[in-house]
Design a protein around this motif. Sequence first.
Motif, mmCIF file in Angstrom:
data_model
loop_
_atom_site.group_PDB
_atom_site.id
_atom_site.type_symbol
_atom_site.label_atom_id
_atom_site.label_comp_id
_atom_site.label_asym_id
_atom_site.label_seq_id
_atom_site.Cartn_x
_atom_site.Cartn_y
_atom_site.Cartn_z
ATOM 1 N N PHE A 143 51.067 43.872 17.904
ATOM 2 C CA PHE A 143 49.737 44.513 18.634
ATOM 3 C C PHE A 143 50.101 45.050 20.028
ATOM 4 O O PHE A 143 49.388 46.345 20.285
ATOM 5 N N SER A 144 51.005 44.543 20.834
ATOM 6 C CA SER A 144 51.131 45.299 21.907
ATOM 7 C C SER A 144 51.586 46.722 21.754
ATOM 8 O O SER A 144 51.280 47.667 22.410
ATOM 9 N N SER A 145 52.718 46.950 20.668
ATOM 10 C CA SER A 145 53.170 48.132 20.317
ATOM 11 C C SER A 145 51.931 49.127 19.763
ATOM 12 O O SER A 145 52.122 50.253 19.797
ATOM 13 N N SER A 146 50.997 48.466 18.970
ATOM 14 C CA SER A 146 49.970 49.262 18.364
ATOM 15 C C SER A 146 49.198 49.992 19.634
ATOM 16 O O SER A 146 48.502 50.842 19.314
ATOM 17 N N ILE A 147 49.298 49.575 20.778
ATOM 18 C CA ILE A 147 48.506 49.881 21.842
ATOM 19 C C ILE A 147 49.401 50.985 22.486
ATOM 20 O O ILE A 147 49.018 52.115 22.889
ATOM 21 N N TYR A 202 54.209 47.878 35.350
ATOM 22 C CA TYR A 202 55.248 48.360 34.256
ATOM 23 C C TYR A 202 55.595 47.365 33.239
ATOM 24 O O TYR A 202 56.606 47.536 32.602
ATOM 25 N N SER A 203 54.699 46.295 32.984
ATOM 26 C CA SER A 203 54.864 45.382 31.882
ATOM 27 C C SER A 203 54.767 46.445 30.601
ATOM 28 O O SER A 203 55.189 45.791 29.544
ATOM 29 N N VAL A 204 54.016 47.405 30.689
ATOM 30 C CA VAL A 204 53.934 48.122 29.378
ATOM 31 C C VAL A 204 55.146 48.608 28.696
ATOM 32 O O VAL A 204 55.377 48.927 27.503
ATOM 33 N N ILE A 205 56.328 48.730 29.752
ATOM 34 C CA ILE A 205 57.655 49.034 29.082
ATOM 35 C C ILE A 205 58.154 47.999 28.329
ATOM 36 O O ILE A 205 58.470 48.414 27.228
ATOM 37 N N SER A 206 57.891 46.786 28.549
ATOM 38 C CA SER A 206 58.756 45.728 27.990
ATOM 39 C C SER A 206 57.679 45.526 26.797
ATOM 40 O O SER A 206 58.317 45.323 25.480
ATOM 41 N N ALA A 207 56.807 45.653 26.755
ATOM 42 C CA ALA A 207 55.687 45.573 25.510
ATOM 43 C C ALA A 207 55.990 46.719 24.580
ATOM 44 O O ALA A 207 55.759 46.446 23.346
ATOM 45 N N ALA A 208 56.333 47.783 24.919
ATOM 46 C CA ALA A 208 56.522 48.909 24.421
ATOM 47 C C ALA A 208 58.012 48.843 23.379
ATOM 48 O O ALA A 208 57.879 49.350 22.188
ATOM 49 N N PHE A 209 59.024 48.257 24.098
ATOM 50 C CA PHE A 209 60.012 48.501 23.398
ATOM 51 C C PHE A 209 60.493 47.145 22.452
ATOM 52 O O PHE A 209 61.255 47.194 21.440
ATOM 53 N N ILE A 210 59.624 46.174 22.648
ATOM 54 C CA ILE A 210 59.702 44.883 21.812
ATOM 55 C C ILE A 210 58.678 45.167 20.524
ATOM 56 O O ILE A 210 57.487 44.914 20.679
ATOM 57 N N GLY A 211 58.972 45.641 19.426
ATOM 58 C CA GLY A 211 58.291 45.794 18.331
ATOM 59 C C GLY A 211 58.569 45.162 17.195
ATOM 60 O O GLY A 211 59.752 44.423 17.217
ATOM 61 N N PRO A 212 57.980 45.059 15.963
ATOM 62 C CA PRO A 212 58.454 44.690 14.728
ATOM 63 C C PRO A 212 59.910 45.188 14.574
ATOM 64 O O PRO A 212 60.544 44.453 13.929
ATOM 65 N N GLY A 213 60.115 46.390 14.728
ATOM 66 C CA GLY A 213 61.542 46.696 14.617
ATOM 67 C C GLY A 213 62.580 46.202 15.316
ATOM 68 O O GLY A 213 63.699 45.752 14.882
#
Length: 422
Positions: A275-279, A13-24
Motif C-alpha cells: 500500500f505504501s508503494s502504491s502511493i 523523508y519516511s517516504v524513502i523507506s516506504a518507497a523502496f520496501i515493496g512486494p518485490g
Amino acid sequence: MRPPSKLSSVILYSVISAAFIGPGTITTAITAGATYQLGLLWAVTLGTMGCLLLQEVSARIVISTGLNLGQASQQCFGARGKMLMTLVGVTVMLGCAAYEAGNMLGAVSGLNLLTGINLKILTVVVAVVSFVVLWINKRQVISWLMTGLVGLMGLAFFMLALQQPFSITEVLAHAVVPEFPGGSALLILGLVGTTIVPYNIFLGSGISKGKTIPLMRLGLTVSVLTGGLITAAILIAGTSVQAFSSFPDLAGSLREKMGPVGSLALGVGLFAAGFSSSITAPYASSVIASTIFGWEDQRRLRLVWGTVLLTGFLFGISGIKPIPVILTVQALNGLILPLLVAVLIIVINQRRIIPATHVPGLLYNVLLLLMLGSVVLIGLNQVEKALISFNLLAESYFHVLVGCSAALMMIMGWWVYRVRDR
C-alpha cells in the motif's frame, strides 16, 4: 513560520523507506533467507549504504544550488543535459507505472491474507484509497501516512525475525562479512538493486528543495537505515521456510511454525509494503514530471500520477500478469540507473555549479565510483535477464558483465581525477 524541526525532517523523508520496501523487496529478501539463511545479509547492508550515499548526493545538489536535478543537469551539460534528463525521467516514470501493478497486487494479497475478502473488491478499495490520498496532495498527510505504514511494516517483520533462533552476534557478523555461496550472484544483485531504485533518487531530491543540509542528512539517515533494518528483518524471517513460491503458501508455512501470529504478521507487513508503494510510485512520478519538465500545474501532475495509478489498477483488476512489460521496463531501468549515477557524479564535481564547500572529497568520490560500478553490474544483469527471458540470449555471461562494469568505473574515475586536478 517556525523553522523545520528534526522530527518533521524524519517524518518527511519516511517516504524513502516506504518507497523502496515493496512486494518485490519482500519477495527477494525472503527468497534470499530461505535459500541461503543469513549468508546474504551483508548484501542488504551494502544496498542500504549505497542508497544512503546516492540519496545524499542528489539531495545535496538540490540544496546547495537551489536547482532541481533537471536544472542542474542543464547547467552542466547545456541542451544535451535537458535531453539526457528527459530520457532518464520518462524511462523512470514508465518504471513507476510498470511496478505499480506489483505494488497494488502486494497490498491486495496482504489484505486477502488478513480478511479473506475477494481480491477484485480489495483491488478497488486499495485503488480508491490511494487515489484519495494522492488527490488531497498534502505532503504532510502523505509523510505521516508513510511513517505509520513504515512503523507497521517494521513491527510486523521484526516480530517474525525475532522468532528465529539467531543471536545478535551471528546477525551482526553476517551483516558485515561478505559471503558468496554458489549460485548466489543473482540474488546478491537483486538485494542491492531492490534497494537502490531510480525513482527514489528523484523522490529524495524533489522533497529536499528548501531544506538544510544537516536536516536532510538526519532525515535521510533515519529513513534509509530504517528501511535497511526492515529489509534485513524480512530476510531473517525468510530463513524459517524452505522455499518461497507464493504469499499464501508462505503464510501457511509461517502459521505451521509460529502459529496464527506468523501469517498475521506477514499479512500486515505485506499490506503495509504494498500500500505504501502504491502511493509513493505515483507520487514519485509527479515529482519527476515537476523536476524534468518544470510542471507545477496540478492538473498536469494529477494526470501523471493518475496514469500510473490507473495502470496498476487495470492490471490488478484484470488479473493479467504484466510480466513482459515489467521485464522490459526493468531492463530499461537497469540501463538508466547507471546513467543517472554517472550524471550525479559529474554534476557534484562541477565547481562552477556546486559551491566549493559541497564538492565531495577523494574518499567520497571513491565510494561513488564503487557504487557506479555496482549499479552498472546490476543494470547489465537486469538487461541480461530480460534477454534470457525473451530467449534472445542462451546463457549468462556474468564474467563479461563484471569486466564491463570495472572498465566503466575506471573511465569515470579518470574523468573525476582530471576534473579535480584542474
